[in-house]
Enzyme design. Structure first.
Site, mmCIF file in Angstrom:
data_model
loop_
_atom_site.group_PDB
_atom_site.id
_atom_site.type_symbol
_atom_site.label_atom_id
_atom_site.label_comp_id
_atom_site.label_asym_id
_atom_site.label_seq_id
_atom_site.Cartn_x
_atom_site.Cartn_y
_atom_site.Cartn_z
ATOM 1 N N GLU A 174 -0.100 2.586 15.541
ATOM 2 C CA GLU A 174 1.221 1.965 15.433
ATOM 3 C C GLU A 174 2.263 2.841 14.747
ATOM 4 O O GLU A 174 2.766 2.495 13.656
ATOM 5 C CB GLU A 174 1.100 0.611 14.719
ATOM 6 C CG GLU A 174 0.137 -0.348 15.396
ATOM 7 C CD GLU A 174 0.171 -1.762 14.821
ATOM 8 O OE1 GLU A 174 0.707 -1.945 13.713
ATOM 9 O OE2 GLU A 174 -0.334 -2.677 15.483
ATOM 10 N N GLU A 354 -6.157 -4.115 19.418
ATOM 11 C CA GLU A 354 -6.075 -5.177 18.411
ATOM 12 C C GLU A 354 -5.464 -6.395 19.067
ATOM 13 O O GLU A 354 -4.449 -6.284 19.759
ATOM 14 C CB GLU A 354 -5.150 -4.804 17.232
ATOM 15 C CG GLU A 354 -5.719 -3.826 16.253
ATOM 16 C CD GLU A 354 -4.753 -3.523 15.116
ATOM 17 O OE1 GLU A 354 -3.917 -4.387 14.769
ATOM 18 O OE2 GLU A 354 -4.828 -2.404 14.585
#
Ligand code: FCB
Length: 456
Positions: A174, A354
């Site tokens: 991220e 995720e």
């Protein structure tokens, strides 16, 4: 409000080689922040700033995974997953972020990898899940181009010790979060408030990703290589021109700012125009480096995002069920996102690295009836199935998270695990969602065995 009724059909069959996993990250579960020669990370420092973490907590003990790793690996194996996504703490293996390596730290991950393989679980390693060595931050951290080269050395050092046994290596988790939440909004480590710094950080993260891929390939990496992005469909709050323009810009900043350089070797011009003097300094050759081919693209998906020009939109008014983070439960957004990625960029196999939700779980008589999480996971797995059915090359899905853990600025109050952690005793209690996931994966194996029998 109840969770939406969108169950995954238990008989739905995913491809035989589809990868099912659970995910964690080093800082969120390990504890032992100064154990065995580990150096401090930027999150160790950030946790000590007054008001930075909602419950005033830190990662000193977390889930004590550093000392309970074999027990946690048994838990992972008991779920029947084929993959475990974890991250290496850079300051645990290279305390100052450059120079000397910490053998005790490398030994820990060596045992972790061997322990997974011994249990038939494939190791999916992430190099940077945010816990940069604080020593590098003191020299400017990701705002400095030098950190890019330090990261490549770190990647090679980890690869030299573990690379022969890894299934995949992810460079960064991220980059948008590191850049925007860490350097522009200041709500995550290192807590800066500068749009220019954030833009430069995003460029350095992408550049270090590309350089690391080249270096790892030159070192003969057998592991498949890629990056993990947090992406979401961005919907305009209303059909007004102003809201639609805001959604377009937000899509540029969250999605295209990362996807365009990785797959087309350029930053989106609308975002460059928006940034103006805050746009990053890019040196000749950088963009080609960033666009080196990847073996996979990981995406993390939790919810959609909604943009309104005046910033007035609130999830609480949307009418949809919310998680304990206040995030809308919006499974179809995952299908929408996967279809769009496949349509707009020449993507390699996609992995949902995720997906999961925080709810207020309680242990009652040794059980955790997390019905809402079961519904959330089932609906999102079904959404992945919908994307597969429409031709998107999705290769795997991982639940965030194996354990309740340190949820960054929210501390320990938000529980994402499919296994409950009692932080006072470190007792692990699999929630109903863990049992549900295990049973779901069991049925997938039965489908496969049955198909093989029919083929024989
Ligand atoms: C993601 C992070 C992960 C976890 C989840 C809830 O942004 O990658 O570490 O905190 O959110």
């Amino acid at each position: 409000m109840n969770a939406p009724d969108l169950p995954v059909d238990p008989n739905r069959r995913f491809p035989d080689d589809f990868v099912w996993g659970v995910a964690t990250s080093s800082f969120q579960i390990e504890g032992g922040t100064d154990a065995d020669g580990k150096g401090p990370s930027i999150w160790d420092r950030f946790c000590r700033q007054a008001g930075a973490i909602a419950d005033g907590s830190n990662g000193d003990v977390a889930c004590d995974h550093l000392h309970r790793m074999p027990e946690d690996l048994d838990l992972i194996a008991s779920l029947g997953v084929t993959a475990y996504r974890f991250s290496v703490s850079w300051p645990r293996v290279q305390p100052a972020g450059q120079g000397a390596w910490n053998t005790a730290g490398l030994d820990f991950y060596d045992k972790l990898v061997d322990g997974l393989l011994a249990r038939g679980v494939k190791p999916y390693l992430t190099l940077n899940h945010w816990d940069l060595p604080d020593a590098l931050q003191q020299r400017g951290g990701w705002t400095q181009r030098d950190t890019v080269y330090r990261f490549v050395d770190y990647a090679l050092g980890v690869h030299a010790r573990l690379g022969d046994r890894l299934t995949t290596i992810t460079t960064h988790n991220e980059p948008w979060v590191i850049s925007t939440m860490g350097h522009e909004w200041g709500v995550f480590a290192p807590g800066l408030h500068s749009r220019a710094a954030a833009a430069q950080v995003s460029h350095h993260l992408l550049l270090s990703h590309g350089l690391a891929l080249r270096a790892l390939r030159a070192a003969g990496s057998l592991a498949r290589l890629g990056i993990v992005l947090n992406l979401a469909p961005i919907h305009a709050a209303t059909a007004s021109a102003a809201d639609r323009a805001t959604a377009q810009l937000e899509d540029g900043r969250l999605v295209r700012w990362y996807m365009d350089p990785l797959f087309h070797g350029r930053y989106p011009t609308d975002v460059l125009d928006f940034l103006g003097v805050d746009a990053p300094r890019v040196e000749p050759g950088d963009m080609a480096t960033i666009a080196v081919p990847m073996d996979f693209l990981g995406i993390n998906y939790y919810s959609r995002s909604v943009a309104s020009a005046d910033g007035s939109w609130r999830a609480s008014g949307s009418g949809l069920a919310l998680t304990d983070m206040g995030w809308e439960i919006f499974p179809s957004g995952l299908t929408e996102l996967l279809l769009r990625l496949h349509r707009d960029w020449p993507v390699p196999p996609l992995y949902v690295k995720e997906n999961g939700a925080a709810f207020r779980d309680e242990v009652v008589e040794g059980k955790v009836h997390d019905t809402e999480r079961v519904a959330y996971l089932a609906a999102h797995i079904a959404a992945v199935g919908d994307a597969l059915a429409q031709g998107v090359p999705v290769a795997g899905y991982m639940v965030w998270s194996l354990l309740d853990n340190f949820e960054w600025a929210s501390g320990y109050a938000k529980r994402f695990g499919i296994v409950h952690v009692d932080y006072a005793t470190q007792r692990r209690t699999p929630k109903d969602s863990a049992h549900w996931y295990r049973d779901f994966l069991q049925r997938q194996r039965q489908h496969r065995a049955f198909a093989q029998l029919m083929d024989a």
